[in-house]
Design a protein around this motif. Sequence first.
Motif, mmCIF file in Angstrom:
data_model
loop_
_atom_site.group_PDB
_atom_site.id
_atom_site.type_symbol
_atom_site.label_atom_id
_atom_site.label_comp_id
_atom_site.label_asym_id
_atom_site.label_seq_id
_atom_site.Cartn_x
_atom_site.Cartn_y
_atom_site.Cartn_z
ATOM 1 N N ARG A 255 0.759 -1.282 0.004
ATOM 2 C CA ARG A 255 -0.012 0.079 0.253
ATOM 3 C C ARG A 255 0.813 1.124 0.119
ATOM 4 O O ARG A 255 0.602 2.512 -0.616
ATOM 5 N N GLU B 48 1.557 2.839 -3.307
ATOM 6 C CA GLU B 48 0.553 3.321 -4.121
ATOM 7 C C GLU B 48 0.530 4.786 -4.089
ATOM 8 O O GLU B 48 1.097 5.393 -3.212
ATOM 9 N N TRP C 210 -5.136 7.086 -4.123
ATOM 10 C CA TRP C 210 -5.570 5.460 -3.832
ATOM 11 C C TRP C 210 -5.426 5.279 -2.400
ATOM 12 O O TRP C 210 -6.208 4.420 -1.981
#
Length: 212
Positions: free
Chosen positions: A121, A124, A128
């Motif tokens: 994550r 990203e 997002w």
Amino acid sequence: MSLSRTKLTDPKALRGYAHPLRMALLGLLRAHGPMTATQAAEQLGESVPNCSFHLRQLAKYGLAERSPGADARERPWRATALATSWDDDSDDPQVRAATDELNAAQLALYTRRAEEFLLRRADESAAWRAVTGFSDQSLYVTADELAELTRRLDEVLSEYDDRILDPSRRPADARRVSLIQLAVLSPSPTDGARPATPAPTTEAPEAPGGAR
């Protein structure tokens, strides 16, 4: 336009689907279309014989089939439907045990998928990261009200079904997102739990409310 669905009712089929590799294979076929056991093995990091066996098992339970018109040397497999469903309200003890087993396998798959996402994550974009993550919401509802709420959520999400069925309808910057719904009953004082103040709702910063 609604997604085609396969509904599992037989305990053997329910248990047959409750396998992490079979779930992964079926998800792959649904997301990327027909592929051979060799192609699936490359995507999942599994052996070709193992993928071939489990694809045949999916076919046995009506969840996968050979793709027509394919090369006779190694014919691809395809999913028979874009969604799988089953009921959790059966009074048959064998069906209930099988659905419990399948639900546990599905929860393990969701957990692994969430853990894998957390690992990447940070890479990203901010856009997002701002709209992904986890949250929960406590509700006081009846069983009928929860059923109606689920129906309304499904109705909203079905507005995006055409993008699954027709890739040309996806915006250029669209990405595949998994919205995972968990409806979990909190312990009740009548079940032996001690009454307590309501637990605080936990929400990821800027995350959308409620996961599905």
